[in-house]
Design an enzyme around this catalytic site. Structure first.
Site, PDB file in Angstrom:
ATOM      1  N   HIS A 118       0.815  -1.214   0.000  1.00  0.00           N
ATOM      2  CA  HIS A 118       0.000   0.000   0.000  1.00  0.00           C
ATOM      3  C   HIS A 118       0.852   1.268   0.000  1.00  0.00           C
ATOM      4  CE1 HIS A 118      -3.368   2.592   1.758  1.00  0.00           C
ATOM      5  NE2 HIS A 118      -3.910   2.036   0.697  1.00  0.00           N
ATOM      6  N   LYS A 120       3.299   4.381  -1.219  1.00  0.00           N
ATOM      7  CA  LYS A 120       3.443   5.244  -2.391  1.00  0.00           C
ATOM      8  C   LYS A 120       4.747   6.003  -2.227  1.00  0.00           C
ATOM      9  CE  LYS A 120      -1.237   4.679  -1.914  1.00  0.00           C
ATOM     10  NZ  LYS A 120      -1.928   4.189  -0.714  1.00  0.00           N
ATOM     11  N   ASP A 125      17.402   9.750  -7.974  1.00  0.00           N
ATOM     12  CA  ASP A 125      18.847  10.020  -7.831  1.00  0.00           C
ATOM     13  C   ASP A 125      19.308  10.015  -6.378  1.00  0.00           C
ATOM     14  OD1 ASP A 125      19.160  10.191 -10.569  1.00  0.00           O
ATOM     15  OD2 ASP A 125      18.936  12.366 -10.624  1.00  0.00           O
ATOM     16  N   HIS A 294      -9.262  10.881   1.035  1.00  0.00           N
ATOM     17  CA  HIS A 294      -8.311   9.775   0.921  1.00  0.00           C
ATOM     18  C   HIS A 294      -7.040  10.045   1.721  1.00  0.00           C
ATOM     19  CE1 HIS A 294      -5.689   6.858  -1.414  1.00  0.00           C
ATOM     20  NE2 HIS A 294      -6.788   6.148  -1.226  1.00  0.00           N
ATOM     21  N   LYS A 296      -4.158  10.668   4.696  1.00  0.00           N
ATOM     22  CA  LYS A 296      -3.677   9.997   5.898  1.00  0.00           C
ATOM     23  C   LYS A 296      -2.651  10.936   6.540  1.00  0.00           C
ATOM     24  CE  LYS A 296      -4.170   6.701   2.433  1.00  0.00           C
ATOM     25  NZ  LYS A 296      -5.597   6.550   2.520  1.00  0.00           N
ATOM     26  N   ASP A 301       0.227  19.747  18.217  1.00  0.00           N
ATOM     27  CA  ASP A 301       0.813  20.989  18.696  1.00  0.00           C
ATOM     28  C   ASP A 301       1.388  21.800  17.534  1.00  0.00           C
ATOM     29  OD1 ASP A 301      -0.031  20.392  21.243  1.00  0.00           O
ATOM     30  OD2 ASP A 301       1.860  19.463  21.839  1.00  0.00           O
TER      31      ASP A 301
END
Length: 402
Positions: A118, A120, A125, A294, A296, A301
């Protein structure tokens, strides 16, 4: 360098930029690929064969043809229907293309639901990295219509990129089932590109199985003034819920943003089962209603934030292979806060206590059973015979195990 409870090092001297939705993410990622000189490493859950996926494909083909080493891994569940023409063009250009745990569909249904790749991640480089929740598909662009997703990613330069690059390279050459990554020693350069401290954490099915959740919970326990969690699939465990409630009760402003227009209605139903206890403790809950949420992301603080692929639900916390970057930087924290405040003000409805369902015999009896069944499902599923996920290297007209 500050160390976490898991022995991970926060790397100083990074430049971290928030990228909101595909409109910001895709141009930056594609420009980095177009400028690559030596190496491109890319992992993604979903690669669609649409205008976004085809543009990515052309950029990596062009890079490979000019001599850049290009390696890609996609998930067999999320990217299950790529055509032979799409893949053969990549491999013919010299791209090493891997599929994590590919399976044929059965009557059109995908059965390899658990232990998905899952993450991404994109590293170019060894100098620039992109981490977040955005897949390569048109549904991350607002012009895709009402089903387009609201999401976030990071563009990163600095010492933490070495951690990300080391992880992706190692993962691409090992079977991820049970693979555990160890943070490497990194020699810090004399000149730093920025002021942010950053920590790269993964969740795997080895010794890093709780790393992301533990960092979340440590930040919640340390919170003094504010916690904002914006998560697409929110159904954490009892300990996480207790610490959120405790934070609100000791006077911390706690806000939760979840889906109001869900792409998976069952996920919304699960999250709503938690609302009464959270609202009773003083947690402010908002449902984002403009389009599917979608993201996350979270902040605590003035100087702790995270962006990544990990939801706060049983799949992400117990099964899937995930990656988040945690950031300590006031300027970045403020930028993320501005974005989330904008969502709350423009596109969210607040869940009021008076609008919650009244306690009834059915809810009193069924809700705890439902909650604990959901939370213990990963443990029960783990008792079943499990297949060993494989990484398959696509090689022109044939496939072979990697």
């Amino acid at each position: 360098m500050r160390m976490t409870a898991n022995g991970r090092l926060w790397r100083p001297g990074n430049r971290v930029e928030l990228l909101e939705n595909g409109e910001a993410f895709f141009p930056r990622a594609f420009a980095a690929i177009a400028e690559a000189r030596h190496e491109i490493l890319l992992e993604t859950f979903i690669l669609f064969e649409d205008k976004v996926g085809n543009e990515l494909r052309q950029h990596v083909i062009d890079a490979s043809r000019r001599g850049v080493k290009v390696e890609m891994t996609v998930d067999g569940y999320g990217s299950y229907d790529l055509s032979e023409d799409f893949l053969s063009g990549l491999t013919a250009a010299g791209v090493k293309f891997r599929i994590f745990d590919p399976h044929r569909t059965l009557f059109g249904m995908r059965l390899n639901v658990f232990r998905r790749l899952h993450r991404k991640l994109l590293v170019v480089d060894g100098e620039r990295a992109f981490v977040g929740g955005i897949n390569y598909g048109c549904d991350h662009l607002e012009d895709a219509g009402p089903l387009s997703k609201q999401d976030y990613a990071l563009a990163i330069e600095g010492p933490v990129v070495a951690d990300i690059r080391d992880f992706v390279s190692t993962a691409m050459h090992a079977n991820d089932n049970g693979h555990s990554w160890s943070q490497p020693d990194v020699e810090l350069p004399a000149a730093m590109p920025g002021d942010a401290r950053a920590l790269f954490l993964v969740r795997d099915n080895g010794r890093n199985s709780t790393a992301i959740e533990h960092e979340y919970r440590a930040a919640i326990r340390a919170a003094r003034r504010e916690i904002v969690i914006a998560n697409a699939y929110f159904f954490p465990g009892y300990g996480f819920m207790r610490e959120l409630r405790d934070a609100a009760r000791r006077g911390v402003r706690v806000a939760l943003i979840t889906q109001g227009e869900p792409d998976m209605p069952f996920a919304q139903l699960a999250a709503r089962m938690l609302y009464p206890d959270l609202v009773a403790a003083g947690v402010a809950i908002y449902e984002y209603c403009r389009r599917p949420f979608h993201g996350k992301v979270a902040l605590v603080d003035d100087d702790w934030s995270t962006v990544g692929s990990s939801n706060l639900d049983p799949l992400s916390l117990s099964f899937n292979l995930e990656a988040n970057v945690f950031v300590r930087d006031r300027a970045f924290n403020q930028r993320l806060r501005q974005s989330l405040d904008g969502l709350r003000q423009r596109d969210c409805r607040r869940i009021e206590a008076r609008a919650l369902p009244r306690r009834s015999f059915w809810r009193t009896l069924v809700a705890p059973v439902f909650y604990h069944a959901q939370r213990r499902f990963p443990t029960w599923a783990g008792l079943l015979p499990a297949h060993t996920p494989k990484v398959v290297l696509v090689a022109n007209d044939e496939k072979q195990d990697s």
